[in-house]
Design an enzyme around this catalytic site. Structure first.
Site, short mmCIF file in Angstrom:
data_model
loop_
_atom_site.label_atom_id
_atom_site.label_comp_id
_atom_site.label_asym_id
_atom_site.label_seq_id
_atom_site.Cartn_x
_atom_site.Cartn_y
_atom_site.Cartn_z
N ASP A 97 29.76 47.79 36.54
CA ASP A 97 31.22 47.72 36.46
C ASP A 97 31.68 46.86 37.64
O ASP A 97 32.21 47.36 38.62
CB ASP A 97 31.77 49.14 36.57
CG ASP A 97 33.28 49.19 36.39
OD1 ASP A 97 33.91 48.12 36.27
OD2 ASP A 97 33.83 50.31 36.41
N SER A 98 31.49 45.57 37.51
CA SER A 98 31.64 44.66 38.65
C SER A 98 32.86 43.78 38.54
O SER A 98 33.47 43.66 37.47
CB SER A 98 30.41 43.76 38.75
OG SER A 98 30.43 42.81 37.70
N PRO A 137 30.78 38.78 46.56
CA PRO A 137 29.81 39.88 46.63
C PRO A 137 29.21 40.27 45.28
O PRO A 137 28.09 40.77 45.24
CB PRO A 137 30.64 41.05 47.21
CG PRO A 137 32.06 40.62 47.20
CD PRO A 137 32.08 39.14 47.14
N GLN A 178 37.70 42.62 50.87
CA GLN A 178 38.68 41.97 50.01
C GLN A 178 40.09 42.49 50.30
O GLN A 178 40.25 43.51 50.98
CB GLN A 178 38.33 42.24 48.54
CG GLN A 178 38.18 43.73 48.23
CD GLN A 178 37.25 44.00 47.05
OE1 GLN A 178 36.98 43.14 46.24
NE2 GLN A 178 36.78 45.23 46.97
N GLU A 198 29.47 52.08 44.91
CA GLU A 198 30.58 51.12 45.04
C GLU A 198 30.51 50.51 46.43
O GLU A 198 30.34 51.22 47.42
CB GLU A 198 31.91 51.87 44.83
CG GLU A 198 33.16 51.19 45.37
CD GLU A 198 33.50 49.85 44.69
OE1 GLU A 198 33.44 49.79 43.46
OE2 GLU A 198 33.81 48.88 45.43
N ASP A 214 37.34 52.21 40.95
CA ASP A 214 38.58 52.88 40.50
C ASP A 214 38.28 54.15 39.71
O ASP A 214 39.19 54.92 39.40
CB ASP A 214 39.45 51.92 39.68
CG ASP A 214 38.72 51.39 38.46
OD1 ASP A 214 38.13 52.18 37.70
OD2 ASP A 214 38.73 50.16 38.25
N ASP A 239 25.87 48.76 49.16
CA ASP A 239 25.50 47.58 48.38
C ASP A 239 24.66 48.02 47.17
O ASP A 239 23.53 48.50 47.34
CB ASP A 239 24.72 46.63 49.29
CG ASP A 239 24.30 45.36 48.56
OD1 ASP A 239 24.45 45.29 47.33
OD2 ASP A 239 23.82 44.44 49.24
N GLY A 240 25.18 47.81 45.98
CA GLY A 240 24.48 48.20 44.76
C GLY A 240 23.16 47.47 44.58
O GLY A 240 22.19 48.03 44.05
#
Lengths: 280, 280
Positions: free
Chosen positions: B155-156, B162, B31, B106, B86, B137-138
Site C-alpha cells: 500500500d505504497s 522512498p 514528507q 509504515e 492511514d 523501512d518496509g
C-alpha cells in the site's frame, strides 16, 4: 508559461490541463466551440468550456457507445445517431458490416464542420454513401420521423441546456416508437461520481425500465470526462446485451479496438456496489 | 474566494479542487503532510502535495487493495501490509474472519498519528489486538524478517522517492521469500493512462512473472488518483484470483462493501485492450 484550462466537473473540482495553443474559437448559434492543442491529450475540442473529444482518448467513449449496442443486435442494418457531431461514434458504427443506413441528427452543424478540419480521422467516415447527415433538433426529428431503426445511439452533451430533453422519458418514448420491434437504444449516461448527476442516472434508468423490457447499464474509464468514470445505459426491446450470443458475434467480427473486446463487453456491465444502488 | 489545490497527475494535467480550510500542515522526516477540508471530497490527506486519501472515496482503493487477495487465499491467517499508514487497508483486512495476525510496516509514523486524529474511522481498527504496527523501512523489514505470511499487501505511494524500491524485483523476491508456499502478494500498480507510469506497470508485471507462477492485474475506478483509473497486480504462488472457489468465498463472507462484490471481483480482472498490451 503556457495557459492552463480548467474543465469544471462540479463547482468544486476541475480537470486542469496545459494548453500549448488555441487553434480555433468561434461561437455557433448554440455554443462556443474551441479547439486547443495540449501536451497531455493532443488536440481537444471544448463546447462551452467542457472537454468533448480528445485525440488521445476519444477511442474509449466512441468504442463504448457504439460497439456494445451494435453487437447486442444480431443484424443492425439501420442505425440512428442523435448528436455525435464529431463523428467518432459514426466512424465506429460503420465498422459493423451489416449496417446499410446510418442517419445522424446533430444540432450544431458547426461542430461537424470544425471536426472535419481538426479531427479528420473521425470525420473521414462521413463520406461513406451509407451516411446521411442531418443538422437539426434530434428531439423534433424523433417526434416526427416515419423512418424505423434497429439501433439508436444518443451521443449527447451533459443534461443541461439543449441536451436536457435527451435525458427525459418523452424522448425515450419517441425512441421506442422509432425502433423496430427488436430495436435497441443506447445512451451516454454521465458519471456516478458527480453528486449532481446521480439523480439523472437514477431517473433515466427508471424511465427506461418503464418503457423497455431489458435495461442494463455499463461503464468505461474515460479519463477526460467527469471523474474519469462513465456510465452508459442500453434499453432493448428483445436482445439482452449479456447474452452469450453477443460474445460469439464480437469474436467473429474481429474488430481491432483499443479499449473494447469480447470479455470487456461483459465485464463492463458489472458495476461497483455504489453504482448498482443508483439503478433499479 | 476559497483556495484551490492542484494535484499534478503529470507535468501537463492536474486534478484541481476547492479547499475550505487547511486543518493541518507539518513536515515529517520523510514528507510534507497536509490535511485539508474540501467540499468535493470531505477531509483529504496530501503527502508532498499528492492526494493520498479522501473521506469520500477512500473505500474504493482500500476495498480493492485488500479484498481480492484476501478472498483469493482460502485461509489468510497472517497478513503483512507495507505502507498503509492511514490504516484504511488494515481496517478492511480485519473484516476477514480467519486473520489472526496483521503486521503493518509504515515508514512514516507521523502519517498514522495524523490519520488517528483526522480519519478515526480508518484507524479505529489499529486497536485490535491482532494488529502489530511497526514504523520503519518496509524494504529492510522484508529483507531481514524471519516471519512468514499468507498475504502481503503493498500500500505504497507513487514510485518516486522512498517508495521507488517497492516497485523493483529485489523487493518482490524478498516478498516471495517471506510468503508461505501458497502465499499471495498484491500491490497497487498506478494508472495506465499516465504515459510516465506505463513502463513501471510493464516492468512490475514482467518482474512478477519471473518470480511467481500466477500473475494477474485488475483495475478500479478511483476518481481521486491519476486519471481516475487504477491498476493493481496480484502475484500468487498457488491460488488463481479468477478461480470459481473465490466467488463462493466472497458470497459466503457476505461483507457489506461500497465498491467490491463477488461479480465485480471477476470483472475487475478484465482490462481494456490498451492496458492488456502493457502487460505480458
Amino acid at each position: 508559461m503556457n495557459r492552463w484550462h480548467s474543465d469544471y466537473h462540479s463547482p468544486h473540482r476541475a480537470l486542469s490541463f496545459e494548453v500549448t495553443r488555441s487553434l480555433y474559437t468561434e461561437k455557433s448559434e448554440y455554443q462556443e466551440i474551441e479547439i486547443l492543442e495540449t501536451p497531455e491529450f493532443g488536440k481537444v475540442m471544448l463546447l462551452d468550456g467542457v472537454l468533448m473529444v480528445t485525440e488521445k482518448d476519444e477511442f474509449v467513449y466512441h468504442e463504448m457507445l457504439a460497439h456494445p449496442a451494435l453487437f447486442t443486435h444480431p443484424k443492425p442494418a439501420r442505425v440512428l445517431i442523435i448528436g455525435g457531431g464529431d463523428c467518432g461514434t459514426l466512424s465506429r458504427v460503420l465498422m459493423h458490416k451489416g449496417v446499410d443506413k446510418l442517419v445522424q441528427v446533430e444540432l450544431d452543424e458547426m461542430v461537424t464542420r470544425v471536426s472535419r478540419e481538426y479531427f479528420p480521422a473521425l470525420t473521414a467516415a462521413c463520406e461513406d454513401p451509407l451516411v446521411e447527415l442531418i443538422f437539426g433538433d434530434g428531439i423534433k426529428y424523433l417526434r416526427e420521423t416515419q423512418a424505423k431503426f434497429d439501433v439508436i445511439l444518443i451521443d449527447s452533451t451533459d443534461p443541461v441546456g439543449p441536451a436536457e430533453g435527451l435525458f427525459r422519458r418523452p424522448f425515450f418514448a419517441d425512441c421506442k416508437r422509432v425502433l423496430n420491434d427488436d430495436g435497441i437504444l443506447c445512451l451516454q449516461s454521465e458519471s456516478p461520481w458527480i453528486e449532481d448527476l446521480r439523480p439523472v442516472i437514477s431517473e433515466v434508468n427508471r424511465d427506461l425500465h418503464s418503457l423497455f423490457p431489458i435495461v442494463r447499464a455499463y461503464s468505461a474509464a474515460i479519463q477526460t470526462y467527469q471523474a474519469g468514470f462513465w456510465l452508459f445505459q442500453i434499453a432493448s426491446l428483445a436482445y439482452d446485451p449479456c447474452d452469450q450470443a453477443v460474445y460469439e458475434r464480437i469474436t467473429e467480427a474481429g474488430l481491432k479496438c483499443s479499449y473494447y473486446h469480447a470479455n470487456l463487453h461483459f465485464s463492463s456491465f458489472v458495476l461497483p456496489a455504489f453504482v448498482e444502488k443508483l439503478l433499479n
